[in-house]
Motif scaffolding. Structure first.
Motif, PDB file in Angstrom:
ATOM      1  N   GLY A  49       0.083 -13.530 -22.638  1.00 41.86           N
ATOM      2  CA  GLY A  49      -1.316 -13.221 -22.910  1.00 41.86           C
ATOM      3  C   GLY A  49      -2.024 -12.649 -21.704  1.00 41.86           C
ATOM      4  O   GLY A  49      -3.074 -13.147 -21.293  1.00 41.86           O
ATOM      5  N   ILE A  50      -1.449 -11.597 -21.115  1.00 40.66           N
ATOM      6  CA  ILE A  50      -2.043 -11.018 -19.913  1.00 40.66           C
ATOM      7  C   ILE A  50      -3.406 -10.406 -20.235  1.00 40.66           C
ATOM      8  O   ILE A  50      -3.663  -9.963 -21.349  1.00 40.66           O
ATOM      9  CB  ILE A  50      -1.104  -9.978 -19.263  1.00 40.66           C
ATOM     10  N   HIS A  51      -4.280 -10.374 -19.243  1.00 42.16           N
ATOM     11  CA  HIS A  51      -5.681 -10.023 -19.437  1.00 42.16           C
ATOM     12  C   HIS A  51      -5.912  -8.524 -19.255  1.00 42.16           C
ATOM     13  O   HIS A  51      -6.512  -8.074 -18.281  1.00 42.16           O
ATOM     14  CB  HIS A  51      -6.553 -10.815 -18.465  1.00 42.16           C
ATOM     15  N   VAL A  52      -5.420  -7.742 -20.211  1.00 42.26           N
ATOM     16  CA  VAL A  52      -5.533  -6.288 -20.140  1.00 42.26           C
ATOM     17  C   VAL A  52      -6.267  -5.757 -21.364  1.00 42.26           C
ATOM     18  O   VAL A  52      -6.517  -6.488 -22.319  1.00 42.26           O
ATOM     19  CB  VAL A  52      -4.133  -5.634 -20.070  1.00 42.26           C
ATOM     20  N   HIS A  53      -6.596  -4.464 -21.304  1.00 41.55           N
ATOM     21  CA  HIS A  53      -7.129  -3.764 -22.471  1.00 41.55           C
ATOM     22  C   HIS A  53      -5.938  -3.490 -23.379  1.00 41.55           C
ATOM     23  O   HIS A  53      -5.166  -2.556 -23.154  1.00 41.55           O
ATOM     24  CB  HIS A  53      -7.799  -2.459 -22.026  1.00 41.55           C
ATOM     25  N   HIS A  54      -5.774  -4.320 -24.410  1.00 44.09           N
ATOM     26  CA  HIS A  54      -4.525  -4.337 -25.168  1.00 44.09           C
ATOM     27  C   HIS A  54      -4.235  -3.036 -25.896  1.00 44.09           C
ATOM     28  O   HIS A  54      -3.075  -2.611 -25.965  1.00 44.09           O
ATOM     29  CB  HIS A  54      -4.525  -5.514 -26.139  1.00 44.09           C
ATOM     30  N   ASN A  55      -5.251  -2.391 -26.458  1.00 46.23           N
ATOM     31  CA  ASN A  55      -5.007  -1.140 -27.168  1.00 46.23           C
ATOM     32  C   ASN A  55      -4.397  -0.088 -26.242  1.00 46.23           C
ATOM     33  O   ASN A  55      -3.395   0.552 -26.560  1.00 46.23           O
ATOM     34  CB  ASN A  55      -6.301  -0.604 -27.785  1.00 46.23           C
ATOM     35  N   PHE A  56      -5.026   0.090 -25.078  1.00 44.30           N
ATOM     36  CA  PHE A  56      -4.499   1.047 -24.107  1.00 44.30           C
ATOM     37  C   PHE A  56      -3.104   0.641 -23.646  1.00 44.30           C
ATOM     38  O   PHE A  56      -2.197   1.480 -23.567  1.00 44.30           O
ATOM     39  CB  PHE A  56      -5.448   1.143 -22.907  1.00 44.30           C
ATOM     40  N   PHE A  57      -2.933  -0.627 -23.318  1.00 43.93           N
ATOM     41  CA  PHE A  57      -1.673  -1.134 -22.757  1.00 43.93           C
ATOM     42  C   PHE A  57      -0.502  -0.860 -23.696  1.00 43.93           C
ATOM     43  O   PHE A  57       0.518  -0.287 -23.283  1.00 43.93           O
ATOM     44  CB  PHE A  57      -1.814  -2.643 -22.501  1.00 43.93           C
ATOM     45  N   TYR A  58      -0.644  -1.220 -24.961  1.00 45.27           N
ATOM     46  CA  TYR A  58       0.486  -1.096 -25.888  1.00 45.27           C
ATOM     47  C   TYR A  58       0.703   0.342 -26.345  1.00 45.27           C
ATOM     48  O   TYR A  58       1.859   0.780 -26.489  1.00 45.27           O
ATOM     49  CB  TYR A  58       0.282  -2.044 -27.074  1.00 45.27           C
ATOM     50  N   VAL A  59      -0.355   1.092 -26.541  1.00 44.92           N
ATOM     51  CA  VAL A  59      -0.204   2.503 -26.933  1.00 44.92           C
ATOM     52  C   VAL A  59       0.450   3.298 -25.797  1.00 44.92           C
ATOM     53  O   VAL A  59       1.363   4.109 -26.029  1.00 44.92           O
ATOM     54  CB  VAL A  59      -1.566   3.120 -27.305  1.00 44.92           C
ATOM     55  N   ALA A  60      -0.001   3.063 -24.566  1.00 44.01           N
ATOM     56  CA  ALA A  60       0.563   3.778 -23.416  1.00 44.01           C
ATOM     57  C   ALA A  60       2.046   3.453 -23.241  1.00 44.01           C
ATOM     58  O   ALA A  60       2.858   4.345 -22.951  1.00 44.01           O
ATOM     59  CB  ALA A  60      -0.211   3.420 -22.144  1.00 44.01           C
ATOM     60  N   HIS A  61       2.411   2.187 -23.429  1.00 42.54           N
ATOM     61  CA  HIS A  61       3.824   1.806 -23.284  1.00 42.54           C
ATOM     62  C   HIS A  61       4.677   2.374 -24.412  1.00 42.54           C
ATOM     63  O   HIS A  61       5.838   2.751 -24.186  1.00 42.54           O
ATOM     64  CB  HIS A  61       3.969   0.284 -23.204  1.00 42.54           C
ATOM     65  N   GLU A  93       4.863   3.368 -14.942  1.00 43.74           N
ATOM     66  CA  GLU A  93       4.780   1.969 -15.378  1.00 43.74           C
ATOM     67  C   GLU A  93       3.775   1.196 -14.542  1.00 43.74           C
ATOM     68  O   GLU A  93       2.909   0.482 -15.073  1.00 43.74           O
ATOM     69  CB  GLU A  93       6.148   1.300 -15.298  1.00 43.74           C
ATOM     70  N   TYR A  94       3.850   1.329 -13.235  1.00 42.41           N
ATOM     71  CA  TYR A  94       2.903   0.635 -12.362  1.00 42.41           C
ATOM     72  C   TYR A  94       1.474   1.107 -12.612  1.00 42.41           C
ATOM     73  O   TYR A  94       0.542   0.295 -12.661  1.00 42.41           O
ATOM     74  CB  TYR A  94       3.281   0.863 -10.901  1.00 42.41           C
ATOM     75  N   ILE A  95       1.297   2.409 -12.743  1.00 44.93           N
ATOM     76  CA  ILE A  95      -0.044   2.961 -12.939  1.00 44.93           C
ATOM     77  C   ILE A  95      -0.652   2.471 -14.257  1.00 44.93           C
ATOM     78  O   ILE A  95      -1.804   2.021 -14.296  1.00 44.93           O
ATOM     79  CB  ILE A  95      -0.006   4.503 -12.895  1.00 44.93           C
ATOM     80  N   VAL A  96       0.122   2.544 -15.338  1.00 45.65           N
ATOM     81  CA  VAL A  96      -0.359   2.101 -16.651  1.00 45.65           C
ATOM     82  C   VAL A  96      -0.662   0.604 -16.631  1.00 45.65           C
ATOM     83  O   VAL A  96      -1.704   0.158 -17.145  1.00 45.65           O
ATOM     84  CB  VAL A  96       0.682   2.436 -17.743  1.00 45.65           C
ATOM     85  N   TYR A  97       0.224  -0.165 -16.047  1.00 47.92           N
ATOM     86  CA  TYR A  97       0.063  -1.634 -16.001  1.00 47.92           C
ATOM     87  C   TYR A  97      -1.232  -2.010 -15.274  1.00 47.92           C
ATOM     88  O   TYR A  97      -2.013  -2.834 -15.752  1.00 47.92           O
ATOM     89  CB  TYR A  97       1.266  -2.245 -15.311  1.00 47.92           C
ATOM     90  N   ALA A  98      -1.454  -1.396 -14.111  1.00 47.52           N
ATOM     91  CA  ALA A  98      -2.661  -1.721 -13.339  1.00 47.52           C
ATOM     92  C   ALA A  98      -3.916  -1.157 -14.008  1.00 47.52           C
ATOM     93  O   ALA A  98      -4.961  -1.836 -14.065  1.00 47.52           O
ATOM     94  CB  ALA A  98      -2.536  -1.161 -11.914  1.00 47.52           C
ATOM     95  N   TRP A  99      -3.830   0.053 -14.519  1.00 47.22           N
ATOM     96  CA  TRP A  99      -4.981   0.721 -15.126  1.00 47.22           C
ATOM     97  C   TRP A  99      -5.491  -0.051 -16.343  1.00 47.22           C
ATOM     98  O   TRP A  99      -6.695  -0.071 -16.636  1.00 47.22           O
ATOM     99  CB  TRP A  99      -4.567   2.146 -15.525  1.00 47.22           C
ATOM    100  N   ALA A 100      -4.585  -0.733 -17.022  1.00 48.39           N
ATOM    101  CA  ALA A 100      -4.963  -1.471 -18.241  1.00 48.39           C
ATOM    102  C   ALA A 100      -5.942  -2.611 -17.953  1.00 48.39           C
ATOM    103  O   ALA A 100      -6.603  -3.105 -18.866  1.00 48.39           O
ATOM    104  CB  ALA A 100      -3.712  -2.027 -18.910  1.00 48.39           C
ATOM    105  N   TYR A 101      -6.087  -3.014 -16.703  1.00 52.30           N
ATOM    106  CA  TYR A 101      -7.049  -4.064 -16.356  1.00 52.30           C
ATOM    107  C   TYR A 101      -8.449  -3.495 -16.118  1.00 52.30           C
ATOM    108  O   TYR A 101      -9.422  -4.246 -16.091  1.00 52.30           O
ATOM    109  CB  TYR A 101      -6.606  -4.775 -15.062  1.00 52.30           C
ATOM    110  N   TYR A 102      -8.547  -2.172 -15.959  1.00 50.30           N
ATOM    111  CA  TYR A 102      -9.804  -1.573 -15.529  1.00 50.30           C
ATOM    112  C   TYR A 102     -10.427  -0.614 -16.539  1.00 50.30           C
ATOM    113  O   TYR A 102     -11.570  -0.199 -16.360  1.00 50.30           O
ATOM    114  CB  TYR A 102      -9.593  -0.855 -14.183  1.00 50.30           C
ATOM    115  N   VAL A 103      -9.680  -0.236 -17.578  1.00 49.98           N
ATOM    116  CA  VAL A 103     -10.233   0.704 -18.568  1.00 49.98           C
ATOM    117  C   VAL A 103     -11.237  -0.004 -19.471  1.00 49.98           C
ATOM    118  O   VAL A 103     -11.216  -1.210 -19.633  1.00 49.98           O
ATOM    119  CB  VAL A 103      -9.098   1.334 -19.429  1.00 49.98           C
TER     120      VAL A 103
END
Length: 303
Positions: A245-257, A293-303
């Motif tokens: 349950g990581i604290h990210v913007h889930h829509n962006f995180f999963y679509v980007a992956h 991968e690193y960029i998407v992972y980190a960016w998902a906390y800030y979008v």
């Protein structure tokens, strides 16, 4: 300018960029974990520690890749004749000086940051030295070579760096739970790096009795194993992200992956193993997925 260009080539740019992106992203993830309400407001709070960490890691990177090129001088005349040493644009004497200075600066910058980073950098340098240098020379066998790369790129960077950043933030030892899916992914990705990088180099490796996976089995087997491991890495990362349950913007995180996973599969499906130039191009593109991968992972906390 000519020397700077040679130094840049000697540093193996894809690994330098990989180290820079991974550490910057891990820092951003740790900030978001430590300050979940308004992480963007705290990104500049520890810029001195971030800067010295980056400098230490980049110097460590040059030390490891440079040492490997010095030890592989004869081998690279066959496998990678365009590199500065076999191409003659850099002498062995100057290369040894660069490696010695880089190693010294890596330790110095780490010492100026904290003891956790110092221990981490020393361990990474020891593993890197054992990978390239006799008597251990882990690179000579595909199992020990893969274990070394996996240990450094997969575990020490992705677990050790968050520990030292969290120590900088709070003074305590802590591994952010959010870092485990990323670590799982990069363990698998590092394993694939170890297998993929040797596929175009079977000619020289066979001559120098380097027992890579591509020679032990076949280039096709090494490629298929690498693709399978990366696929498991993407799926496992998404599964662990849901479980933790990581604290990210889930829509962006999963679509980007999902996009990255499909793009990787499409790229892998177009590879022709008989074409060394295409294989080398794929290997460099493969590192782009590592950066992404690193960029998407980190960016998902800030979008």
């Amino acid at each position: 300018m000519r020397f700077l260009k040679t130094l840049w080539a000697f540093s193996r740019p894809h690994t330098i960029i990989g180290s820079f992106v991974s550490i910057l992203s891990i820092y951003a993830i740790c900030i978001a974990y430590a300050y979940p309400s308004i992480p963007a407001m705290h990104l500049q709070d520890y810029w001195i520690a971030l800067t010295t960490t980056l400098l230490s890691a980049l110097c460590c990177n040059i030390y490891i890749t440079g040492l490997n090129q010095i030890e592989d001088y004869s081998l690279d005349k066959i496998n990678k004749p365009w590199l500065p040493l076999p191409a003659g644009t850099l002498s062995l004497k100057k290369a040894k000086v660069i490696v010695a200075i880089a190693g010294f600066l890596a330790v110095l910058f780490a010492l100026s940051t904290n003891l956790i980073l110092l221990a981490l950098i020393i361990i990474i340098m020891l593993v890197g030295s054992a990978y390239s240098m006799p008597p251990l020379q882990f690179k000579r066998d595909h199992i020990s070579a893969a274990a070394s790369i996996l240990m450094v790129r997969g575990i020490l960077v992705n677990v050790g760096m968050p520990v030292q950043f969290m120590y900088t933030f709070s003074g305590g030892i802590q591994i952010p739970a959010d870092i485990w899916p990323l670590t799982f992914f990069n363990v698998g990705f590092s394993l694939a790096i170890a297998w993929f990088k040797d596929i175009p180099d079977t000619g020289g490796d066979k001559l120098f009795n380097i027992k890579t996976l591509a020679l032990r089995f076949s280039p096709l087997a090494a490629f298929r194993y690498g693709v399978a491991v990366v696929a498991v890495s993407y799926i496992g990362l998404l599964f662990l992200s849901v479980i933790i349950g990581i604290h990210v913007h889930h829509n962006f995180f999963y679509v980007a992956h999902a996009f990255l996973f499909l793009a990787f599969l499409l790229g892998a499906s177009s590879v022709k193993l008989g074409n060394n130039r295409k294989l080398k191009q794929f290997y460099l593109v493969f590192w782009v997925f590592f950066f992404a991968e690193y960029i998407v992972y980190a960016w998902a906390y800030y979008v």
